[in-house]
Motif scaffolding. Structure first.
Motif: not given
Lengths: 108, 119
Positions: A1-17
């Motif tokens: 089974e292929i394991v998919m890993t995403q990063s970061p878990v949370t991304l805190s951004m402002s509108p327009g960024e």
């Protein structure tokens, strides 16, 4: 089974960024990689398939790149409606189809 | 437009059974492979089961193999998931999703139906 890993878990951004989300596969999936957006209480929506092709109706501010094991979803200028959870998914080796654990893009 | 509407979710006791349905419209249902995908409360997406367009091929996640059975009725444009021997860990929103014709991505999803397994 292929394991998919995403990063970061949370991304805190402002509108327009500019937001950059990463997805890594445990082995090559070529370009058989999709990205989905999910808002609270809603079903996921396909954004990108084939690693870089936008699905029908998806705005041009969403772009995908990568091949093999490393992929990126970029949102060039965050709009209010883009704050959501994003999942990557491989469909190179199936079954099973496997998803990353998700990246939540939240308002800073 | 493409529409997928799930139904049949409910509260059921451990060991019980449930049959989910997914009604399709707006496309030629018999041309498409279909899947069930679930999402436990506060968790990510987990693929559950797949069925080919002609029903000749089915696949299941290891977590549900031997307990769940996928089927479809192309004449009725409907997809089904028979769930037996339900466990607490099967509690989730269950989505039906269409596999894109020339890709393996899931290009259309239903709104989901909730299944709760609890005594």
């Amino acid at each position: 089974e292929i394991v998919m890993t995403q990063s970061p878990v949370t991304l805190s951004m402002s509108p327009g960024e500019r937001a950059t989300l990463s997805c890594r596969a445990s082995q090559s999936v070529n370009i058989n990689l999709a990205w989905y957006q999910q808002k609270p209480g809603q079903a996921p929506r396909l954004l990108i398939y084939g690693a870089s092709t936008r699905a029908t109706g998806i705005p041009a501010r969403f772009s995908g790149s990568g091949s093999g094991t490393d992929f990126t979803l970029t949102i060039s200028s965050l709009q209010s409606e883009d704050f959501a959870v994003y999942y990557c998914q491989q469909y190179n080796n199936w079954p099973p189809w496997t998803f990353g654990q998700g990246t939540k893009v939240e308002i800073k | 437009q493409v529409q997928l509407v799930e139904s049949g979710g409910a509260l059921v006791k451990p060991g019980g059974s449930l049959r989910l349905s997914c009604a399709a419209s707006g496309f030629t249902f018999s041309d498409y492979f279909m899947t069930w995908i679930r999402q436990a409360p506060g968790k990510g997406l987990e693929w559950v089961s797949y069925i080919s367009s002609s029903t000749s091929t089915t696949y299941y996640a290891d977590s549900v193999k031997g307990r769940f059975s996928i089927s479809r009725d192309n004449a009725m444009k409907s997809l089904y998931l028979q769930m037996d021997s339900l466990r607490a860990e099967d509690t989730a929103i269950y989505f039906c999703a269409r596999m894109a014709l020339w890709e393996g991505a899931f290009d259309s999803w239903g709104q989901g139906t909730p299944v709760t397994v609890s005594s």
